[in-house]
Design an enzyme around this catalytic site. Structure first.
Site, PDB file in Angstrom:
ATOM      1  CG  ASP A 103       1.122  12.582  -7.575  1.00  0.00           C
ATOM      2  OD1 ASP A 103       1.056  13.702  -8.082  1.00  0.00           O
ATOM      3  OD2 ASP A 103       0.855  12.375  -6.380  1.00  0.00           O
ATOM      4  CG  ASP A 159      -6.748   3.911  -3.234  1.00  0.00           C
ATOM      5  OD1 ASP A 159      -5.773   4.100  -3.994  1.00  0.00           O
ATOM      6  OD2 ASP A 159      -6.641   3.916  -1.996  1.00  0.00           O
TER       7      ASP A 159
HETATM    8  P1  IMP Z   1       4.060   8.909  -6.894  1.00  0.00           P
HETATM    9  O1  IMP Z   1       4.998   7.894  -6.290  1.00  0.00           O
HETATM   10  O2  IMP Z   1       3.961  10.168  -6.071  1.00  0.00           O
HETATM   11  O3  IMP Z   1       4.319   9.199  -8.367  1.00  0.00           O
HETATM   12  O4  IMP Z   1       2.614   8.314  -6.777  1.00  0.00           O
HETATM   13  C1  IMP Z   1       2.268   7.240  -7.475  1.00  0.00           C
HETATM   14  C2  IMP Z   1       1.204   6.420  -6.782  1.00  0.00           C
HETATM   15  O5  IMP Z   1       0.409   7.185  -5.857  1.00  0.00           O
HETATM   16  C3  IMP Z   1       0.256   5.936  -7.837  1.00  0.00           C
HETATM   17  O6  IMP Z   1       0.659   4.685  -8.337  1.00  0.00           O
HETATM   18  C4  IMP Z   1      -1.068   5.915  -7.122  1.00  0.00           C
HETATM   19  O7  IMP Z   1      -1.241   4.660  -6.497  1.00  0.00           O
HETATM   20  C5  IMP Z   1      -0.966   6.971  -6.079  1.00  0.00           C
HETATM   21  N1  IMP Z   1      -1.587   8.249  -6.533  1.00  0.00           N
HETATM   22  C6  IMP Z   1      -0.980   9.336  -7.069  1.00  0.00           C
HETATM   23  N2  IMP Z   1      -1.852  10.307  -7.364  1.00  0.00           N
HETATM   24  C7  IMP Z   1      -3.076   9.820  -7.012  1.00  0.00           C
HETATM   25  C8  IMP Z   1      -4.418  10.367  -7.084  1.00  0.00           C
HETATM   26  O8  IMP Z   1      -4.681  11.495  -7.522  1.00  0.00           O
HETATM   27  N3  IMP Z   1      -5.415   9.550  -6.629  1.00  0.00           N
HETATM   28  C9  IMP Z   1      -5.187   8.305  -6.139  1.00  0.00           C
HETATM   29  N4  IMP Z   1      -3.959   7.755  -6.051  1.00  0.00           N
HETATM   30  C10 IMP Z   1      -2.912   8.514  -6.488  1.00  0.00           C
END
Ligand code: IMP
Ligand code: MG
Length: 176
Positions: A103, A159
């Site tokens: 994300d 989740d």
């Molecule tokens: P980041 O560190 O912002 O890239 O987010 C990564 C983590 O956030 C992922 O491994 C997911 O566990 C969680 N995450 C990101 N986007 C979503 C979503 O749309 N739904 C659920 N969990 C998410």
């Protein structure tokens, strides 16, 4: 489909998800065939992805897991907590991270940093889902499954407040 206080609708079917996983597994089998990579799954979200992945990966390998979390409810907290540390010896290894979704890229950055000062041979990331519009980092993800809009999704390991991980398909938020 309702989870707690939110409504979701079907967005990507299990069949589409699993054919994307088969493709990633084939790409990685081709690239790592002789290398015996160490796969590191990022829990909890990767449990469905990793289970399906190894139906299609062929080649010698090792498998381990770390646990990290940055989300609370619908938004990333910005602080990535390492909940379960990674202790397998990694000297000289070819590491491939298995992530449910990239994300903002903060979790990924934390993993990149973790391995940056280790004496490993190579490091790549494989992610089932990714949201290009949300991604803020330079690091290039080598293996990507399905591209998503910058919206909240659940299912297939992902989740909403720990609910919905068991769903076979991916659902997108329809109300806030
Ligand atoms: P980041 O560190 O912002 O890239 O987010 C990564 C983590 O956030 C992922 O491994 C997911 O566990 C969680 N995450 C990101 N986007 C979503 C979503 O749309 N739904 C659920 N969990 C998410
Ligand atoms: Mg996750």
């Amino acid at each position: 489909m309702r989870l707690l206080d939110k409504d979701f609708e079907l967005f990507v079917t299990q069949q589409e998800i699993e054919s994307a996983i088969a493709r990633i597994a084939q790409e990685i089998s081709r690239d790592y065939g002789e290398k015996c990579p160490l796969f590191v799954g990022v829990l909890n979200g990767c449990f469905r992805f990793s289970g399906e992945f190894f139906k299609h990966y062929n080649g010698a390998c090792e498998v381990s897991f770390v646990k990290m979390a940055s989300y609370q409810g619908l938004t990333s907290t910005g602080i990535v907590e390492t909940l379960l540390d990674f202790s397998a010896p990694v000297d000289g290894r070819d590491i491939v991270i298995l992530e449910d979704i990239v994300d903002s890229g903060r979790t990924l950055q934390q993993l990149v940093n973790h391995f940056a000062d280790k004496n490993i041979n190579s490091f790549e990331i494989a992610t089932l889902f990714y949201k290009p519009a949300a991604y803020t980092k330079e690091y290039e993800v080598a293996y990507k499954g399905i591209e998503l809009p910058n919206e909240f999704v659940v299912g297939y390991g992902l989740d909403y407040n720990e609910r919905g991980r068991e769903l076979n398909d991916l659902y997108i938020l329809t109300s806030r």
